[in-house]
Write a protein that holds these residues in place. Structure first.
Motif, PDB file in Angstrom:
ATOM      1  N   GLY A   4      32.467 -58.381  61.411  1.00  0.00           N
ATOM      2  CA  GLY A   4      31.794 -59.616  61.779  1.00  0.00           C
ATOM      3  C   GLY A   4      32.513 -60.206  62.977  1.00  0.00           C
ATOM      4  N   TYR A   5      31.778 -60.855  63.865  1.00  0.00           N
ATOM      5  CA  TYR A   5      32.412 -61.366  65.070  1.00  0.00           C
ATOM      6  C   TYR A   5      31.766 -62.667  65.537  1.00  0.00           C
ATOM      7  CZ  TYR A   5      28.405 -59.955  67.908  1.00  0.00           C
ATOM      8  OH  TYR A   5      27.146 -59.849  68.445  1.00  0.00           O
ATOM      9  N   HIS A   6      32.507 -63.343  66.412  1.00  0.00           N
ATOM     10  CA  HIS A   6      32.005 -64.497  67.167  1.00  0.00           C
ATOM     11  C   HIS A   6      32.344 -64.214  68.619  1.00  0.00           C
ATOM     12  CE1 HIS A   6      31.263 -66.866  63.583  1.00  0.00           C
ATOM     13  NE2 HIS A   6      32.443 -66.464  63.137  1.00  0.00           N
ATOM     14  N   ARG A   7      31.410 -64.508  69.503  1.00  0.00           N
ATOM     15  CA  ARG A   7      31.639 -64.223  70.915  1.00  0.00           C
ATOM     16  C   ARG A   7      31.468 -65.484  71.743  1.00  0.00           C
ATOM     17  NH1 ARG A   7      28.378 -59.955  74.729  1.00  0.00           N
ATOM     18  NH2 ARG A   7      29.625 -60.328  76.600  1.00  0.00           N
ATOM     19  N   LYS A   8      32.367 -65.644  72.683  1.00  0.00           N
ATOM     20  CA  LYS A   8      32.283 -66.727  73.653  1.00  0.00           C
ATOM     21  C   LYS A   8      32.626 -66.137  75.010  1.00  0.00           C
ATOM     22  CE  LYS A   8      33.262 -71.572  73.900  1.00  0.00           C
ATOM     23  NZ  LYS A   8      33.970 -72.680  73.280  1.00  0.00           N
ATOM     24  N   GLY A   9      31.597 -65.879  75.808  1.00  0.00           N
ATOM     25  CA  GLY A   9      31.817 -65.238  77.100  1.00  0.00           C
ATOM     26  C   GLY A   9      32.350 -63.832  76.926  1.00  0.00           C
ATOM     27  N   ASP A  10      33.484 -63.547  77.567  1.00  0.00           N
ATOM     28  CA  ASP A  10      34.101 -62.235  77.467  1.00  0.00           C
ATOM     29  C   ASP A  10      35.205 -62.172  76.418  1.00  0.00           C
ATOM     30  OD1 ASP A  10      32.478 -60.997  79.269  1.00  0.00           O
ATOM     31  OD2 ASP A  10      33.821 -61.225  80.981  1.00  0.00           O
ATOM     32  N   ARG A  11      35.197 -63.119  75.482  1.00  0.00           N
ATOM     33  CA  ARG A  11      36.195 -63.129  74.407  1.00  0.00           C
ATOM     34  C   ARG A  11      35.461 -62.995  73.068  1.00  0.00           C
ATOM     35  NH1 ARG A  11      41.406 -63.728  73.981  1.00  0.00           N
ATOM     36  NH2 ARG A  11      41.577 -64.338  76.146  1.00  0.00           N
ATOM     37  N   VAL A  12      35.923 -62.039  72.262  1.00  0.00           N
ATOM     38  CA  VAL A  12      35.345 -61.776  70.942  1.00  0.00           C
ATOM     39  C   VAL A  12      36.427 -62.050  69.900  1.00  0.00           C
ATOM     40  CG1 VAL A  12      34.326 -60.027  69.436  1.00  0.00           C
ATOM     41  CG2 VAL A  12      33.796 -60.027  71.883  1.00  0.00           C
ATOM     42  N   THR A  13      36.071 -62.787  68.862  1.00  0.00           N
ATOM     43  CA  THR A  13      37.011 -63.102  67.788  1.00  0.00           C
ATOM     44  C   THR A  13      36.511 -62.472  66.498  1.00  0.00           C
ATOM     45  OG1 THR A  13      37.544 -65.201  68.840  1.00  0.00           O
ATOM     46  CG2 THR A  13      38.155 -64.967  66.528  1.00  0.00           C
ATOM     47  N   ILE A  14      37.406 -61.774  65.815  1.00  0.00           N
ATOM     48  CA  ILE A  14      37.096 -61.114  64.549  1.00  0.00           C
ATOM     49  C   ILE A  14      38.043 -61.655  63.488  1.00  0.00           C
ATOM     50  CG2 ILE A  14      37.061 -58.911  63.315  1.00  0.00           C
ATOM     51  CD1 ILE A  14      36.637 -57.623  66.142  1.00  0.00           C
ATOM     52  N   GLY A  15      37.486 -62.244  62.450  1.00  0.00           N
ATOM     53  CA  GLY A  15      38.303 -62.671  61.312  1.00  0.00           C
ATOM     54  C   GLY A  15      38.463 -61.506  60.358  1.00  0.00           C
ATOM     55  N   THR A  74      40.641 -55.263  75.387  1.00  0.00           N
ATOM     56  CA  THR A  74      41.995 -55.252  74.867  1.00  0.00           C
ATOM     57  C   THR A  74      42.038 -56.167  73.659  1.00  0.00           C
ATOM     58  OG1 THR A  74      42.876 -54.882  77.081  1.00  0.00           O
ATOM     59  CG2 THR A  74      44.426 -55.697  75.408  1.00  0.00           C
ATOM     60  N   GLY A  75      42.496 -55.634  72.528  1.00  0.00           N
ATOM     61  CA  GLY A  75      42.539 -56.408  71.294  1.00  0.00           C
ATOM     62  C   GLY A  75      43.962 -56.703  70.869  1.00  0.00           C
ATOM     63  N   GLN A  76      44.138 -57.858  70.239  1.00  0.00           N
ATOM     64  CA  GLN A  76      45.439 -58.207  69.691  1.00  0.00           C
ATOM     65  C   GLN A  76      45.241 -59.009  68.419  1.00  0.00           C
ATOM     66  OE1 GLN A  76      48.448 -59.681  72.255  1.00  0.00           O
ATOM     67  NE2 GLN A  76      49.931 -59.432  70.628  1.00  0.00           N
ATOM     68  N   ALA A  77      45.976 -58.591  67.374  1.00  0.00           N
ATOM     69  CA  ALA A  77      45.939 -59.293  66.092  1.00  0.00           C
ATOM     70  C   ALA A  77      46.911 -60.460  66.125  1.00  0.00           C
ATOM     71  CB  ALA A  77      46.299 -58.338  64.958  1.00  0.00           C
ATOM     72  N   ARG A  78      46.508 -61.553  65.492  1.00  0.00           N
ATOM     73  CA  ARG A  78      47.357 -62.732  65.375  1.00  0.00           C
ATOM     74  C   ARG A  78      47.364 -63.157  63.914  1.00  0.00           C
ATOM     75  NH1 ARG A  78      48.007 -63.400  70.574  1.00  0.00           N
ATOM     76  NH2 ARG A  78      46.320 -63.462  72.054  1.00  0.00           N
ATOM     77  N   GLY A  79      48.535 -63.562  63.431  1.00  0.00           N
ATOM     78  CA  GLY A  79      48.662 -64.005  62.051  1.00  0.00           C
ATOM     79  C   GLY A  79      49.318 -62.945  61.196  1.00  0.00           C
ATOM     80  N   GLU A  99      49.434 -61.376  56.712  1.00  0.00           N
ATOM     81  CA  GLU A  99      48.679 -61.223  55.471  1.00  0.00           C
ATOM     82  C   GLU A  99      48.567 -62.515  54.675  1.00  0.00           C
ATOM     83  OE1 GLU A  99      50.463 -58.024  53.335  1.00  0.00           O
ATOM     84  OE2 GLU A  99      49.936 -56.570  54.870  1.00  0.00           O
ATOM     85  N   ARG A 100      49.602 -63.336  54.696  1.00  0.00           N
ATOM     86  CA  ARG A 100      49.572 -64.575  53.916  1.00  0.00           C
ATOM     87  C   ARG A 100      48.800 -65.682  54.605  1.00  0.00           C
ATOM     88  NH1 ARG A 100      55.122 -65.067  54.026  1.00  0.00           N
ATOM     89  NH2 ARG A 100      55.504 -62.877  54.151  1.00  0.00           N
ATOM     90  N   ALA A 101      48.994 -65.832  55.904  1.00  0.00           N
ATOM     91  CA  ALA A 101      48.360 -66.924  56.641  1.00  0.00           C
ATOM     92  C   ALA A 101      46.944 -66.574  57.082  1.00  0.00           C
ATOM     93  CB  ALA A 101      49.202 -67.290  57.863  1.00  0.00           C
ATOM     94  N   GLY A 102      46.625 -65.290  57.108  1.00  0.00           N
ATOM     95  CA  GLY A 102      45.326 -64.842  57.585  1.00  0.00           C
ATOM     96  C   GLY A 102      45.473 -64.153  58.931  1.00  0.00           C
ATOM     97  N   VAL A 103      44.549 -63.269  59.235  1.00  0.00           N
ATOM     98  CA  VAL A 103      44.615 -62.492  60.462  1.00  0.00           C
ATOM     99  C   VAL A 103      43.323 -62.664  61.245  1.00  0.00           C
ATOM    100  CG1 VAL A 103      44.816 -60.166  61.440  1.00  0.00           C
ATOM    101  CG2 VAL A 103      46.161 -60.792  59.427  1.00  0.00           C
ATOM    102  N   THR A 104      43.485 -62.858  62.535  1.00  0.00           N
ATOM    103  CA  THR A 104      42.374 -62.911  63.469  1.00  0.00           C
ATOM    104  C   THR A 104      42.667 -61.922  64.586  1.00  0.00           C
ATOM    105  OG1 THR A 104      42.030 -65.244  63.017  1.00  0.00           O
ATOM    106  CG2 THR A 104      41.065 -64.400  65.032  1.00  0.00           C
TER     107      THR A 104
END
Length: 132
Positions: A63-74, A105-110, A112-117
């Protein structure tokens, strides 16, 4: 009278998670690669990630959300998934958005406990998807 299992108890077992992924993901992948992708491609995409150590590629629906050239995946259930760990440092990915293949180019943030995006910065112009 039996009580229904709670979500916490269901999440404790890995088996339902694996069964759903093995049954549903191939169907969703096929749909997203078909001419009928418009039914779900406004909120689902196919992400391809390469393993840091193995070099193997993995493609799966997200599942994703897109804003311009940036895609966010929870990342739901990050403790049960390993793919996002390949993006703990910025790495190339491929994503099919609405029937169009894009590199980025993708990068994970967060964690396992706080959540990952996972944040993806798309590269260059879109390429038409090849026929399936």
């Amino acid at each position: 009278m039996r009580r229904a299992p709670t979500l916490a108890l269901m999440a404790a077992s890995h088996t339902p998670f694996v069964l759903v992924n093995r049954a549903i993901n191939p169907l969703v992948r096929g749909l997203l690669r078909s001419p009928a992708h418009g039914l779900v491609s406004s909120h689902l995409a196919l992400l391809t990630v390469t393993g840091r150590r193995s070099g193997r590629t993995f493609t799966f629906p997200v599942g994703y959300h897109r804003k311009g050239d940036r895609v966010t995946i929870g990342v739901d259930w990050p403790e049960r998934k390993r793919w996002w760990r390949n993006l703990s440092e910025a790495a190339p990915v491929e994503i099919w958005l609405a029937g169009v293949r894009r590199a980025g180019t993708g990068q994970a943030r967060g964690d396992e406990r706080a959540g990952v995006t996972v944040e993806i910065q798309l590269d260059g112009p879109a390429q038409a998807a090849p026929p399936t």
